[in-house]
Design a protein around this motif. Structure first.
Motif, PDB file in Angstrom:
ATOM      1  N   GLY A   1       0.794  -1.225   0.000  1.00  0.00           N
ATOM      2  CA  GLY A   1       0.000   0.000   0.000  1.00  0.00           C
ATOM      3  C   GLY A   1       0.820   1.265   0.000  1.00  0.00           C
ATOM      4  O   GLY A   1       0.283   2.354  -0.197  1.00  0.00           O
ATOM      5  N   GLU A   2       2.133   1.147   0.208  1.00  0.00           N
ATOM      6  CA  GLU A   2       2.965   2.336   0.400  1.00  0.00           C
ATOM      7  C   GLU A   2       3.295   3.085  -0.892  1.00  0.00           C
ATOM      8  O   GLU A   2       2.936   4.244  -1.058  1.00  0.00           O
ATOM      9  CB  GLU A   2       4.268   1.939   1.110  1.00  0.00           C
ATOM     10  N   TYR A   3       3.974   2.424  -1.806  1.00  0.00           N
ATOM     11  CA  TYR A   3       4.522   3.139  -2.950  1.00  0.00           C
ATOM     12  C   TYR A   3       3.417   3.673  -3.861  1.00  0.00           C
ATOM     13  O   TYR A   3       3.469   4.826  -4.314  1.00  0.00           O
ATOM     14  CB  TYR A   3       5.465   2.231  -3.728  1.00  0.00           C
ATOM     15  N   SER A   4       2.406   2.856  -4.132  1.00  0.00           N
ATOM     16  CA  SER A   4       1.307   3.307  -4.990  1.00  0.00           C
ATOM     17  C   SER A   4       0.554   4.457  -4.332  1.00  0.00           C
ATOM     18  O   SER A   4       0.109   5.394  -5.011  1.00  0.00           O
ATOM     19  CB  SER A   4       0.353   2.147  -5.291  1.00  0.00           C
ATOM     20  N   GLY A   5       0.422   4.408  -3.002  1.00  0.00           N
ATOM     21  CA  GLY A   5      -0.242   5.501  -2.288  1.00  0.00           C
ATOM     22  C   GLY A   5       0.558   6.782  -2.345  1.00  0.00           C
ATOM     23  O   GLY A   5       0.002   7.876  -2.505  1.00  0.00           O
ATOM     24  N   ALA A   6       1.877   6.661  -2.195  1.00  0.00           N
ATOM     25  CA  ALA A   6       2.728   7.851  -2.257  1.00  0.00           C
ATOM     26  C   ALA A   6       2.702   8.472  -3.649  1.00  0.00           C
ATOM     27  O   ALA A   6       2.669   9.701  -3.799  1.00  0.00           O
ATOM     28  CB  ALA A   6       4.158   7.482  -1.862  1.00  0.00           C
ATOM     29  N   MET A   7       2.716   7.636  -4.686  1.00  0.00           N
ATOM     30  CA  MET A   7       2.605   8.145  -6.059  1.00  0.00           C
ATOM     31  C   MET A   7       1.289   8.897  -6.248  1.00  0.00           C
ATOM     32  O   MET A   7       1.254   9.991  -6.826  1.00  0.00           O
ATOM     33  CB  MET A   7       2.670   6.987  -7.063  1.00  0.00           C
ATOM     34  N   THR A   8       0.211   8.295  -5.787  1.00  0.00           N
ATOM     35  CA  THR A   8      -1.110   8.910  -5.913  1.00  0.00           C
ATOM     36  C   THR A   8      -1.159  10.232  -5.167  1.00  0.00           C
ATOM     37  O   THR A   8      -1.665  11.234  -5.690  1.00  0.00           O
ATOM     38  CB  THR A   8      -2.186   7.957  -5.357  1.00  0.00           C
ATOM     39  N   PHE A   9      -0.618  10.248  -3.957  1.00  0.00           N
ATOM     40  CA  PHE A   9      -0.670  11.448  -3.124  1.00  0.00           C
ATOM     41  C   PHE A   9       0.039  12.621  -3.789  1.00  0.00           C
ATOM     42  O   PHE A   9      -0.486  13.733  -3.860  1.00  0.00           O
ATOM     43  CB  PHE A   9      -0.034  11.160  -1.758  1.00  0.00           C
ATOM     44  N   ILE A  10       1.237  12.394  -4.303  1.00  0.00           N
ATOM     45  CA  ILE A  10       1.996  13.482  -4.918  1.00  0.00           C
ATOM     46  C   ILE A  10       1.350  13.924  -6.229  1.00  0.00           C
ATOM     47  O   ILE A  10       1.210  15.130  -6.493  1.00  0.00           O
ATOM     48  CB  ILE A  10       3.456  13.062  -5.146  1.00  0.00           C
ATOM     49  N   ALA A  11       0.960  12.975  -7.067  1.00  0.00           N
ATOM     50  CA  ALA A  11       0.367  13.328  -8.363  1.00  0.00           C
ATOM     51  C   ALA A  11      -0.901  14.159  -8.191  1.00  0.00           C
ATOM     52  O   ALA A  11      -1.174  15.065  -8.989  1.00  0.00           O
ATOM     53  CB  ALA A  11       0.062  12.064  -9.157  1.00  0.00           C
ATOM     54  N   GLU A  12      -1.671  13.865  -7.147  1.00  0.00           N
ATOM     55  CA  GLU A  12      -2.924  14.589  -6.921  1.00  0.00           C
ATOM     56  C   GLU A  12      -2.715  15.917  -6.184  1.00  0.00           C
ATOM     57  O   GLU A  12      -3.661  16.682  -6.042  1.00  0.00           O
ATOM     58  CB  GLU A  12      -3.885  13.723  -6.116  1.00  0.00           C
ATOM     59  N   SER A  13      -1.503  16.170  -5.715  1.00  0.00           N
ATOM     60  CA  SER A  13      -1.247  17.371  -4.918  1.00  0.00           C
ATOM     61  C   SER A  13      -0.486  18.452  -5.682  1.00  0.00           C
ATOM     62  O   SER A  13      -0.181  19.500  -5.120  1.00  0.00           O
ATOM     63  CB  SER A  13      -0.447  17.006  -3.655  1.00  0.00           C
ATOM     64  N   THR A  14      -0.175  18.200  -6.944  1.00  0.00           N
ATOM     65  CA  THR A  14       0.664  19.129  -7.705  1.00  0.00           C
ATOM     66  C   THR A  14      -0.060  19.650  -8.939  1.00  0.00           C
ATOM     67  O   THR A  14      -1.029  19.056  -9.406  1.00  0.00           O
ATOM     68  CB  THR A  14       1.964  18.437  -8.142  1.00  0.00           C
ATOM     69  N   ALA A  15       0.442  20.768  -9.462  1.00  0.00           N
ATOM     70  CA  ALA A  15      -0.104  21.347 -10.693  1.00  0.00           C
ATOM     71  C   ALA A  15       0.257  20.460 -11.884  1.00  0.00           C
ATOM     72  O   ALA A  15       1.317  19.832 -11.908  1.00  0.00           O
ATOM     73  CB  ALA A  15       0.445  22.752 -10.894  1.00  0.00           C
ATOM     74  N   ASP A  16      -0.630  20.429 -12.880  1.00  0.00           N
ATOM     75  CA  ASP A  16      -0.426  19.545 -14.032  1.00  0.00           C
ATOM     76  C   ASP A  16       0.895  19.809 -14.743  1.00  0.00           C
ATOM     77  O   ASP A  16       1.592  18.873 -15.134  1.00  0.00           O
ATOM     78  CB  ASP A  16      -1.579  19.713 -15.034  1.00  0.00           C
ATOM     79  N   LYS A  17       1.244  21.071 -14.913  1.00  0.00           N
ATOM     80  CA  LYS A  17       2.438  21.392 -15.700  1.00  0.00           C
ATOM     81  C   LYS A  17       3.745  21.049 -14.980  1.00  0.00           C
ATOM     82  O   LYS A  17       4.809  21.033 -15.600  1.00  0.00           O
ATOM     83  CB  LYS A  17       2.435  22.876 -16.073  1.00  0.00           C
ATOM     84  N   LYS A  18       3.676  20.777 -13.674  1.00  0.00           N
ATOM     85  CA  LYS A  18       4.877  20.418 -12.908  1.00  0.00           C
ATOM     86  C   LYS A  18       4.784  19.023 -12.302  1.00  0.00           C
ATOM     87  O   LYS A  18       5.596  18.665 -11.458  1.00  0.00           O
ATOM     88  CB  LYS A  18       5.117  21.443 -11.790  1.00  0.00           C
ATOM     89  N   ARG A  19       3.815  18.235 -12.745  1.00  0.00           N
ATOM     90  CA  ARG A  19       3.602  16.935 -12.118  1.00  0.00           C
ATOM     91  C   ARG A  19       4.810  16.012 -12.301  1.00  0.00           C
ATOM     92  O   ARG A  19       5.182  15.262 -11.394  1.00  0.00           O
ATOM     93  CB  ARG A  19       2.345  16.274 -12.693  1.00  0.00           C
ATOM     94  N   GLY A  20       5.440  16.056 -13.466  1.00  0.00           N
ATOM     95  CA  GLY A  20       6.602  15.204 -13.701  1.00  0.00           C
ATOM     96  C   GLY A  20       7.749  15.521 -12.762  1.00  0.00           C
ATOM     97  O   GLY A  20       8.313  14.623 -12.126  1.00  0.00           O
ATOM     98  N   PHE A  21       8.087  16.787 -12.665  1.00  0.00           N
ATOM     99  CA  PHE A  21       9.213  17.191 -11.814  1.00  0.00           C
ATOM    100  C   PHE A  21       8.916  16.949 -10.337  1.00  0.00           C
ATOM    101  O   PHE A  21       9.741  16.389  -9.609  1.00  0.00           O
ATOM    102  CB  PHE A  21       9.526  18.668 -12.044  1.00  0.00           C
TER     103      PHE A  21
END
Length: 488
Positions: free
Chosen positions: A148-168
């Motif tokens: 549950g850890e890594y997939s949750g962390a990926m989801t958390f960051i991706a949903e917390s950032t602006a689209d144009k900076k999501r990669g960085f």
């Protein structure tokens, strides 16, 4: 953080200006830091087993020798991956119901306690086969938590950032992973250097495991002070009255294409990932005959160098696109894997380092892009659960078994370049999947969410680009149509 924009609503088939999420940059950076630090703690716990593989083999499998002992040690490593899908299903579905923040805190506590327990297990010489059984149980608990850890962390960051900076911003998660691995490798290397191989075998191997609990609670403190992701909060507000939780059956029925794509992507990613970061230290020592300290030190230096490369790959993915970077890296591995392993097996320190860096740079291309690509494959209401299920099933089948399979192949064939052939096969599949089935999502809104921007000044431009129909709307309508037609 979602702000309401004071503009007249316009009746369109797409979004309205007030639907656009305005992300607070400071909160986004805090989310990345806390998730990344927590992930570093988690992977420190999980990674120290990899770097102590040779020593652990002698402690818990003393009746084996050489590569056979390494095979049994990595079998214990791989067994934790058997329960990762179950942990992914449990924590993933829970994360889509209760929220990302709560579940990420739970996984961190479980991992810290399981890792601490490994350091307390008596050796095989003291209690016999019971020691091996206790080690297996602790590894299974670690695997369940990691599900549950890594997939949750990926989801958390991706949903917390602006689209144009999501990669960085998302690449910061993999920086956390590398920092965790570096801390684990650095501690093992330092201990081995200070107390020597004999004392390391007698009692020194326990130290990294025993300090896991306090380190884990540092990560827990940071995560406890985070806000829930804007995407999840927006979904809860929108569906507050009529929201029905999506079941696991619904995920497999209506999101099958995304599931299969994610499994294939995670397959080639994990094979390369565990080949370079988990298996390689043991390959250098047990197969090529380097001392334990020397092999770990080389990997440690390589991982330090990888950190800025990972961030650079995330930065450029926002500008030139994730697909281009991934395909270039996959082709690079297809062409350079054999030369890299030839260099690694050469024996010359400089050439060995060069071979490791070839693999590390290409792996960094994956690490800089995967944390933003994988969450974008799924809609918000099923993102955590779907990603946890697919990531962990694929990681269990291909990632956790990589060190075991490679150790066995080398033992059976006496061919030290077998890891290269195994990696090349995975990358060939990866090229086909990424080129034909992955949609470019760099700079676009996440599936199921309106655009996310970094300031109110960007709202108008985001609205103009998506006012007629946001890019995922047709796919969403098709899923809803299938659900309506399906017998209840």
């Amino acid at each position: 953080m979602k702000d309401n924009i004071d503009n007249t609503q316009i009746d369109t088939n797409g979004i309205e200006k007030e639907d656009i999420t305005v992300v607070d940059p400071q909160m986004a950076r805090k989310a990345v830091f806390a998730a990344g630090v927590g992930n570093a703690m988690e992977w420190f716990d999980f990674g120290i087993y990899s770097y102590l593989a040779v020593t652990m083999g002698k402690v818990f499998f003393p009746n084996m020798t050489g590569t056979s002992q390494l095979v049994y040690t990595f079998a214990t490593f791989a067994i934790a991956f058997l329960v990762r899908p179950f942990g992914g299903m449990f924590f993933g579905m829970l994360g889509d119901r209760l929220g990302r923040k709560k579940v990420l805190s739970i996984t961190l506590i479980i991992m810290a306690l399981a890792t601490l327990s490994i350091g307390l297990i008596p050796s095989y010489d003291s209690i016999g086969v019971t020691a091996t059984v206790l080690l297996l149980i602790a590894r299974l608990v670690q695997g369940f938590s990691t599900g549950g850890e890594y997939s949750g962390a990926m989801t958390f960051i991706a949903e917390s950032t602006a689209d144009k900076k999501r990669g960085f911003m998302s690449s910061g998660l993999e920086v956390g992973t590398l920092v965790g691995y570096i801390a684990g490798a650095g501690l093992v290397t330092l201990l081995t250097f200070i107390i020597g191989d004999e004392k390391m075998l007698a009692w020194g191997w326990r130290i990294p495991f025993l300090i896991a609990a306090p380190i884990g609670f540092i990560g827990l403190y940071l995560r406890a002070h985070l806000e829930e992701t804007p995407a999840f909060k927006a979904m809860e507000e929108e569906q507050a009255e009529e929201r029905d939780h999506v079941s696991m059956k619904d995920i497999f029925l209506y999101h099958r294409k995304s599931l299969l794509i994610a499994v294939a992507i995670v397959m080639f990613y994990n094979i390369v990932y565990y080949m370079v970061l988990s298996y390689m230290p043991s390959h250098l020592s047990a197969v090529l005959g380097y001392g334990d300290t020397k092999g770990l030190l080389l990997i440690l230096i390589v991982m330090f160098i990888m950190i800025p490369i990972v961030l650079a790959m995330g930065y450029f993915s926002d500008r030139i696109g994730i697909k281009r970077i991934l395909i270039a890296a996959l082709i690079g591995l297809l062409v350079l894997s054999i030369p890299a392993f030839k260099l690694i097996g050469n024996g010359n320190n400089l050439l060995v380092f060069s071979g490791l860096m070839i693999l590390a740079v290409l792996l960094a291309a994956f690490q800089g892009t995967m944390p933003s690509l994988l969450p974008s494959l799924f809609f918000t209401d099923v993102r955590y659960g779907s990603l946890a299920i697919t990531y962990n099933i694929s990681a269990s089948l291909f990632g956790g078994t990589t060190p075991l399979i490679i150790s066995w192949l080398i033992k059976e064939t006496s061919n030290r370049t077998m890891p290269a052939f195994y990696m090349m096969a995975a990358c060939l599949i990866g090229i086909i999947v990424v080129a034909l089935f992955v949609e470019e999502t760099s700079g676009k809104a996440l599936r199921g969410s309106p655009p996310a921007v970094e300031g109110k000044s960007e709202v108008h431009e985001a609205y103009k680009e998506s006012k007629d129909e946001i890019w995922w709307e047709e796919e969403k309508q098709e899923i809803e149509r299938k659900m309506e037609e399906s017998p209840q």
